[in-house]
Design an enzyme around this catalytic site. Structure first.
Site, PDB file in Angstrom:
ATOM      1  N   HIS A 187       0.810  -1.228   0.000  1.00  0.00           N
ATOM      2  CA  HIS A 187       0.000   0.000   0.000  1.00  0.00           C
ATOM      3  C   HIS A 187       0.844   1.280   0.000  1.00  0.00           C
ATOM      4  O   HIS A 187       0.301   2.373  -0.170  1.00  0.00           O
ATOM      5  CB  HIS A 187      -0.931   0.032   1.211  1.00  0.00           C
ATOM      6  CG  HIS A 187      -1.988  -1.035   1.194  1.00  0.00           C
ATOM      7  ND1 HIS A 187      -2.913  -1.155   0.172  1.00  0.00           N
ATOM      8  CD2 HIS A 187      -2.276  -2.042   2.062  1.00  0.00           C
ATOM      9  CE1 HIS A 187      -3.712  -2.193   0.421  1.00  0.00           C
ATOM     10  NE2 HIS A 187      -3.340  -2.742   1.554  1.00  0.00           N
ATOM     11  N   ASP A 223      -2.637 -10.327  -2.650  1.00  0.00           N
ATOM     12  CA  ASP A 223      -3.219  -9.918  -1.362  1.00  0.00           C
ATOM     13  C   ASP A 223      -4.710  -9.594  -1.551  1.00  0.00           C
ATOM     14  O   ASP A 223      -5.126  -9.209  -2.647  1.00  0.00           O
ATOM     15  CB  ASP A 223      -2.468  -8.679  -0.866  1.00  0.00           C
ATOM     16  CG  ASP A 223      -2.863  -8.234   0.532  1.00  0.00           C
ATOM     17  OD1 ASP A 223      -2.129  -8.544   1.487  1.00  0.00           O
ATOM     18  OD2 ASP A 223      -3.913  -7.555   0.664  1.00  0.00           O
ATOM     19  N   HIS A 225      -6.277  -7.066  -0.595  1.00  0.00           N
ATOM     20  CA  HIS A 225      -6.459  -5.632  -0.862  1.00  0.00           C
ATOM     21  C   HIS A 225      -5.697  -5.202  -2.109  1.00  0.00           C
ATOM     22  O   HIS A 225      -4.599  -5.708  -2.377  1.00  0.00           O
ATOM     23  CB  HIS A 225      -5.975  -4.818   0.341  1.00  0.00           C
ATOM     24  CG  HIS A 225      -6.624  -5.213   1.630  1.00  0.00           C
ATOM     25  ND1 HIS A 225      -6.040  -6.086   2.521  1.00  0.00           N
ATOM     26  CD2 HIS A 225      -7.821  -4.867   2.161  1.00  0.00           C
ATOM     27  CE1 HIS A 225      -6.841  -6.255   3.560  1.00  0.00           C
ATOM     28  NE2 HIS A 225      -7.945  -5.538   3.370  1.00  0.00           N
ATOM     29  N   ASP A 312      -4.563 -12.848   3.176  1.00  0.00           N
ATOM     30  CA  ASP A 312      -5.810 -12.362   3.761  1.00  0.00           C
ATOM     31  C   ASP A 312      -7.007 -12.687   2.861  1.00  0.00           C
ATOM     32  O   ASP A 312      -8.142 -12.297   3.142  1.00  0.00           O
ATOM     33  CB  ASP A 312      -5.757 -10.871   4.126  1.00  0.00           C
ATOM     34  CG  ASP A 312      -4.998 -10.023   3.131  1.00  0.00           C
ATOM     35  OD1 ASP A 312      -4.696 -10.512   2.019  1.00  0.00           O
ATOM     36  OD2 ASP A 312      -4.709  -8.851   3.455  1.00  0.00           O
TER      37      ASP A 312
END
Ligand code: Q9C
Ligand code: ZN
Length: 369
Positions: A187, A223, A225, A312
């Protein structure tokens, strides 16, 4: 199915396709956030040191590869400055001291931002950066879920050293490498932190591969996200293909990036692709997106593959919404290996703490089988 050897194999007797070098961030525990802002209250951090302990224990147990610290003579600052701005790196290096200077009792508390220069026309200026620390933190962070602690910079910097060392080892001819580190990185962008990330480890490694003579690098982010930081780092470049499979930003963090129509810009047009999938997505649907992404890597004629590896996507993850099960990760690893490329994994998310080790090790196990 899990065919790891019963004795520690000597490095030379491991066949090329099964070799993996693991760079462990021994300073990761220096980053230990207390709380993050979630729906109007402070809650215990999800991104905890135990995550890495579980992964380390499992890759040790299965003898996935040599576990080493990165060498101390890496040209790390230079590598960081190719991805992040000098102003941002200097901010990170000095942030804790400035936080404590603001009020000595701050030493007991993590720094979290609470004010931001909203990017809308005429709303706020970004050309007159304030001196106030809280404002500067807001200028460099995009959420209030990423606590900056006394040891965050030391831990994040050493994590980037792991990623850089992993890239060097691929350049020296290794088949695979794993940057076993936290805090995660995908991120973080050129001048921003967020989503538990400070330094973009995968971007640092990708750039190091490019500088080492690899012409085309593909980054395939798995991931839960969207890998917004990585996308932003390479959005206008055609030498680094960025791909991400993730929860649809219409409902999932980081919300403001990661849609299917983001294709890159300028000479980078066509060199970014996103596969946003709805909350609740199960493995077969997720896997067909992965197959499309792998096809994009092939068409790009990538010479090396980078995988920001977040687990995740697991059905038991407390903050995410996909339904992958532990054995599915073996198939993910197998599919990645079929590309036959030198491959570098970085550890990203995964918050079902006691299952993170098994799920990550399953990807690596599938990869080398
Ligand atoms: N505090 C990674 O998986 N959650 N980052 C937002 C607000 C942020 C996830 C809740 C999730 C970040 C590397
Ligand atoms: Zn994540």
């Amino acid at each position: 199915m899990l065919g790891w050897p019963a004795h520690a194999p000597c490095a030379e007797c491991v066949p090329y396709h099964q070799r993996m070098k693991i760079f462990h961030n021994e300073l990761h525990h220096l980053h230990q956030g207390k709380q993050e802002m979630f729906r109007g209250k402070l809650v215990d951090c999800h991104e905890v040191p135990d995550r890495l302990a579980y992964v380390l224990a499992e890759v040790q147990r299965r003898q996935m590869g040599d576990i080493v610290a990165p060498p101390s003579d890496l040209a790390l600052s230079e590598a960081l400055e190719k991805v992040h701005t000098r102003a941002y790196l200097e901010f990170l290096a000095q942030a804790w001291a400035q936080w404590v200077e603001l009020d000595p009792s701050n030493a007991e508390r993590d720094a979290l931002p609470s004010v931001w220069p909203l990017a809308q026309p005429h709303a706020f200026r970004t050309d007159a950066p304030p001196r106030n620390f809280a404002a500067r933190l807001g200028q460099y962070a995009f959420d209030s879920g990423t606590p900056l602690t006394m040891g965050s910079w030391a831990a994040a910097r050493q994590g980037a050293a792991c990623a850089l060392a992993a890239a060097q080892t691929l350049l020296q001819g290794e088949r695979a490498a794993f940057a076993l580190t936290r805090p995660p990185g995908h991120h973080a962008g050129p001048a921003f932190m967020g989503g538990y990330c400070f330094i973009n480890n995968a971007a640092v490694a990708a750039q190091a591969l490019r500088d080492g003579g690899i012409q085309r690098v593909a980054i395939l982010d798995v991931d839960y996200h969207h890998g917004n930081g990585t996308q932003t780092c390479f959005y206008e470049r055609s030498d680094v293909l960025t791909l991400s499979i993730h929860g649809d930003p219409l409902t999932e963090y980081p919300f403001f990036l990661g849609h299917a129509d983001e294709c890159g810009a300028g000479v980078g047009t066509g060199f970014n692709r996103n596969w946003p999938l709805p909350r609740g997505t199960r493995f077969e649907t997720w896997f067909s997106a992965l197959r499309q992404a792998l096809e994009a890597v092939r068409q790009f004629k990538a010479e090396a593959l980078l995988v920001p590896l977040g687990v995740d996507t697991f059905e038991g993850d407390p903050i995410s919404g996909f339904k992958l099960r532990s054995p599915d990760y073996l198939r993910v690893g197998e599919a990645l290996a079929e590309l036959g490329l030198p491959t570098l994994f970085t550890l990203e998310g995964g918050y079902a703490v006691s299952e993170v080790g098994v799920n990550v090790a399953n990807v690596l196990e599938g990869f080398r089988s």
